[in-house]
Design a protein around this motif. Structure first.
Motif, PDB file in Angstrom:
ATOM      1  N   GLY A  55       0.702  -1.287  -0.082  1.00 50.70           N
ATOM      2  CA  GLY A  55       0.108  -0.091   0.113  1.00 50.70           C
ATOM      3  C   GLY A  55       0.855   1.184  -0.063  1.00 50.70           C
ATOM      4  N   TYR A  56       0.455   2.515  -0.654  1.00 52.38           N
ATOM      5  CA  TYR A  56       1.108   3.627  -0.581  1.00 52.38           C
ATOM      6  C   TYR A  56       0.025   4.442  -0.280  1.00 52.38           C
ATOM      7  CZ  TYR A  56       3.691   7.715  -1.943  1.00 52.38           C
ATOM      8  OH  TYR A  56       4.200   9.030  -2.063  1.00 52.38           O
ATOM      9  N   THR A  57       0.472   5.471   0.781  1.00 52.69           N
ATOM     10  CA  THR A  57      -0.681   6.263   1.325  1.00 52.69           C
ATOM     11  C   THR A  57      -0.112   7.908   1.008  1.00 52.69           C
ATOM     12  OG1 THR A  57      -1.214   4.888   3.301  1.00 52.69           O
ATOM     13  CG2 THR A  57      -1.616   7.268   3.528  1.00 52.69           C
ATOM     14  N   SER A  58      -1.018   8.742   0.563  1.00 50.62           N
ATOM     15  CA  SER A  58      -0.638  10.279   0.334  1.00 50.62           C
ATOM     16  C   SER A  58      -1.989  10.890   0.168  1.00 50.62           C
ATOM     17  CB  SER A  58      -0.114  10.408  -1.181  1.00 50.62           C
ATOM     18  OG  SER A  58      -1.042  10.104  -2.196  1.00 50.62           O
ATOM     19  N   ALA A  59      -1.858  11.951   0.376  1.00 56.18           N
ATOM     20  CA  ALA A  59      -3.033  13.105   0.204  1.00 56.18           C
ATOM     21  C   ALA A  59      -3.588  13.370  -1.271  1.00 56.18           C
ATOM     22  CB  ALA A  59      -2.566  14.561   0.969  1.00 56.18           C
ATOM     23  N   LEU A  60      -4.240  12.117  -1.843  1.00 60.91           N
ATOM     24  CA  LEU A  60      -4.319  12.203  -3.351  1.00 60.91           C
ATOM     25  C   LEU A  60      -5.379  13.345  -3.464  1.00 60.91           C
ATOM     26  CD1 LEU A  60      -3.387  11.023  -5.925  1.00 60.91           C
ATOM     27  CD2 LEU A  60      -5.113   9.311  -5.688  1.00 60.91           C
ATOM     28  N   PHE A  61      -6.364  13.191  -2.748  1.00 68.00           N
ATOM     29  CA  PHE A  61      -7.752  14.038  -3.152  1.00 68.00           C
ATOM     30  C   PHE A  61      -7.880  15.057  -2.106  1.00 68.00           C
ATOM     31  CE2 PHE A  61      -8.459   9.542  -5.013  1.00 68.00           C
ATOM     32  CZ  PHE A  61      -8.629   9.983  -6.131  1.00 68.00           C
TER      33      PHE A  61
ATOM     34  N   PRO B   2      -6.351  10.985   4.309  1.00 71.38           N
ATOM     35  CA  PRO B   2      -5.346  10.349   3.265  1.00 71.38           C
ATOM     36  C   PRO B   2      -5.960   9.388   2.480  1.00 71.38           C
ATOM     37  CG  PRO B   2      -5.306   9.320   5.566  1.00 71.38           C
ATOM     38  CD  PRO B   2      -6.166  10.608   5.636  1.00 71.38           C
ATOM     39  N   THR B   3      -5.380   8.929   1.308  1.00 70.43           N
ATOM     40  CA  THR B   3      -5.821   8.181   0.390  1.00 70.43           C
ATOM     41  C   THR B   3      -4.708   6.904   0.320  1.00 70.43           C
ATOM     42  OG1 THR B   3      -6.940   9.884  -0.845  1.00 70.43           O
ATOM     43  CG2 THR B   3      -6.302   7.436  -2.195  1.00 70.43           C
ATOM     44  N   GLU B   4      -5.263   5.596   0.321  1.00 68.82           N
ATOM     45  CA  GLU B   4      -4.133   4.380   0.263  1.00 68.82           C
ATOM     46  C   GLU B   4      -4.366   3.744  -1.080  1.00 68.82           C
ATOM     47  OE1 GLU B   4      -2.273   1.505   2.743  1.00 68.82           O
ATOM     48  OE2 GLU B   4      -4.116   0.634   2.801  1.00 68.82           O
ATOM     49  N   ILE B   5      -3.451   3.733  -2.084  1.00 69.88           N
ATOM     50  CA  ILE B   5      -3.415   2.749  -3.106  1.00 69.88           C
ATOM     51  C   ILE B   5      -2.991   1.482  -2.647  1.00 69.88           C
ATOM     52  CG2 ILE B   5      -2.825   2.428  -5.473  1.00 69.88           C
ATOM     53  CD1 ILE B   5      -2.552   5.447  -5.478  1.00 69.88           C
ATOM     54  N   ALA B   6      -3.877   0.357  -3.053  1.00 78.66           N
ATOM     55  CA  ALA B   6      -3.376  -0.968  -2.530  1.00 78.66           C
ATOM     56  C   ALA B   6      -3.378  -1.909  -3.686  1.00 78.66           C
ATOM     57  CB  ALA B   6      -4.506  -1.667  -1.342  1.00 78.66           C
ATOM     58  N   LEU B   7      -2.402  -2.805  -3.591  1.00 84.33           N
ATOM     59  CA  LEU B   7      -2.192  -3.957  -4.515  1.00 84.33           C
ATOM     60  C   LEU B   7      -2.077  -5.244  -3.693  1.00 84.33           C
ATOM     61  CD1 LEU B   7      -2.052  -5.246  -7.475  1.00 84.33           C
ATOM     62  CD2 LEU B   7       0.459  -4.504  -7.091  1.00 84.33           C
ATOM     63  N   GLY B   8      -2.634  -6.195  -4.114  1.00 84.53           N
ATOM     64  CA  GLY B   8      -2.695  -7.582  -3.218  1.00 84.53           C
ATOM     65  C   GLY B   8      -2.334  -8.441  -4.100  1.00 84.53           C
ATOM     66  N   VAL B   9      -1.670  -9.720  -3.455  1.00 86.68           N
ATOM     67  CA  VAL B   9      -1.851 -10.888  -4.213  1.00 86.68           C
ATOM     68  C   VAL B   9      -2.000 -12.247  -2.992  1.00 86.68           C
ATOM     69  CG1 VAL B   9      -0.801 -10.102  -6.485  1.00 86.68           C
ATOM     70  CG2 VAL B   9       0.460 -11.035  -4.599  1.00 86.68           C
ATOM     71  N   SER B  10      -2.564 -13.134  -3.462  1.00 83.49           N
ATOM     72  CA  SER B  10      -2.757 -14.212  -2.407  1.00 83.49           C
ATOM     73  C   SER B  10      -3.014 -15.630  -3.276  1.00 83.49           C
ATOM     74  CB  SER B  10      -3.964 -14.083  -1.620  1.00 83.49           C
ATOM     75  OG  SER B  10      -4.171 -14.986  -0.895  1.00 83.49           O
ATOM     76  N   SER B  11      -1.979 -16.490  -2.855  1.00 83.07           N
ATOM     77  CA  SER B  11      -2.058 -17.848  -3.675  1.00 83.07           C
ATOM     78  C   SER B  11      -1.835 -18.967  -2.597  1.00 83.07           C
ATOM     79  CB  SER B  11      -0.983 -17.956  -4.630  1.00 83.07           C
ATOM     80  OG  SER B  11      -0.935 -19.138  -5.514  1.00 83.07           O
ATOM     81  N   ALA B  12      -2.425 -20.251  -2.962  1.00 83.77           N
ATOM     82  CA  ALA B  12      -2.296 -21.339  -2.039  1.00 83.77           C
ATOM     83  C   ALA B  12      -2.886 -22.445  -2.750  1.00 83.77           C
ATOM     84  CB  ALA B  12      -3.233 -21.106  -0.907  1.00 83.77           C
ATOM     85  N   TYR B  13      -2.230 -23.814  -2.312  1.00 81.18           N
ATOM     86  CA  TYR B  13      -2.622 -25.032  -2.367  1.00 81.18           C
ATOM     87  C   TYR B  13      -3.487 -25.594  -1.446  1.00 81.18           C
ATOM     88  CZ  TYR B  13      -2.632 -29.994  -3.854  1.00 81.18           C
ATOM     89  OH  TYR B  13      -2.925 -31.168  -4.112  1.00 81.18           O
TER      90      TYR B  13
END
Length: 376
Positions: free
Chosen positions: A43-49, A54-65
């Motif tokens: 996640g990256y947090t800044s005063a975007l708007f 604050p605004t947080e831009i978040a990217l997530g990945v998750s994987s499992a067997y």
């Protein structure tokens, strides 16, 4: 068990390393644990708007067997403990191995006064290893379009009130949270598995510290006590009546929705098989008494005990798209003991007693179940 514990120690060490480095900037790196899998959010947090929100831009990945379960017959009705004999084992009939991959990208926007609005795109991919199953397996016998694999694209919008805080040393949570979310999976984007549905989810959580006794000089807990409550309600509507279950894939039917999904109705109501008693309407509530026991040896190594009661309702199963009398309720109670490992993770060993229905093994008591983190 030794391999699992070794894996946990390694993960918690990596988690601590990432957390310390990320705290020095506006970046946040959040690793997580799955059974035979990992998740990671950046996640990256800044005063975007707004300058002050604050605004947080978040990217997530998750994987499992992982091992999953399927609990409906070919006609859509639920299986029960009476469907099994010594020659028809539960694991050979309901369980299957699955590769799962989830990814998401979106924004978390503060509105001030603990209110947030979140918007996310989520990708969900499942591949089921059907070649390893016997012909009598109920998933093999179905004609579901997602029984082998599915790739679902969906969009989520949520309004949250996040009014909780964690007390230092005792780790008791204090406050209230509420999340109302909506999700849409457009059929035009999902030809693999034919997902096409709408979902709405309401989640409520309340945390009330009852007693706290800590040693300020040593930062160690003596004994602390908290009473906590959770309620979650979920309704899913398929948008394609031409295919089985109206376009709601198995992974959506067997879970509560929201920003973070959870098994339902079984699983959220502890003591039952995860994902059992799925339906278009699901509601569950839990009440827990959490006891934080005296700190062991060094600050942060905190043993704990939990006593709980769960209750849940299911109805309107997605086997015809109509309101019917197919409705039921289940419950459970039990307890657990565990340990908080320096804030990096919590392990809890539970015992459960099921109410209303029996487990598929024909009993009500589950002597041992392992939980990673608190139930809510």
């Amino acid at each position: 068990m030794r391999k699992i514990l070794s894996f946990l120690v390694l993960l918690f060490s990596v988690y601590g390393l990432f957390s310390q480095s990320a705290s020095e900037s506006s970046w946040a790196i959040r690793p997580g644990l799955r059974i035979w899998g990992l998740s990671l959010e950046v996640g990256y947090t800044s005063a975007l708007f707004f300058d002050e929100n604050p605004t947080e831009i978040a990217l997530g990945v998750s994987s499992a067997y992982q091992t999953e379960g399927y609990f409906r017959k070919i006609d859509g009705t639920y299986i029960s403990e009476t469907d099994f004999t010594s020659d028809n084992r539960i694991s050979d009939t309901t369980e299957y191995s699955q590769f799962n991959f989830i990814s998401y990208l979106g924004l978390r926007q503060s509105l001030g006064n603990n209110f947030w609005i979140d918007g996310f795109y989520r990708l969900w991919y499942n591949f089921n290893f059907l070649d390893d199953l016997e012909a009598s397996h109920i998933l093999v016998q179905t004609t579901l379009p997602d029984k082998q694999r599915s790739l679902s694209h969906s969009f989520l919008l949520a309004l949250r009130y996040a009014g909780t805080k964690v007390r230092p040393v005792s780790t008791l949570v204090d406050g209230f949270t509420a999340t109302l979310s909506g999700e849409v999976a457009p059929g035009a984007l999902n030809p693999i598995g034919e997902a096409s549905y709408l979902r709405g989810t309401l989640e409520l959580e309340a945390f009330l510290p009852l007693y706290e006794n800590i040693q300020e000089d040593t930062q160690m807990n003596s004994f602390s006590l908290g009473l906590n409550f959770m309620s979650i309600t979920d309704f899913t509507k398929g948008l394609d009546e031409s295919i089985a279950y109206d376009g709601v894939p198995t992974h959506a039917r067997q879970k509560f929705g929201g920003l973070v999904t959870r098994g339902g109705l079984g699983g959220t109501v502890r003591g039952f098989e995860d994902g059992r008693f799925d339906g278009s309407f699901k509601n569950a509530q839990s009440i827990e008494l959490r006891m934080m026991l005296p700190t062991l040896f060094v600050p942060g190594l905190l043993p704990l005990a939990v006593v709980y009661t769960d209750l849940g309702f299911w109805g309107l199963p997605l086997d015809g798209g109509s309101f019917s009398s197919d409705f039921g309720a289940i419950g459970s109670f039990g307890g657990g003991i565990g340990i908080d490992l320096f804030g990096f993770g919590t392990l809890i060993a539970y015992t459960h007693y099921a109410l209303g229905e029996k487990t598929l093994s024909g009993g009500s008591w589950t002597p041992f179940g392992l939980g990673f983190g608190f139930h809510f």
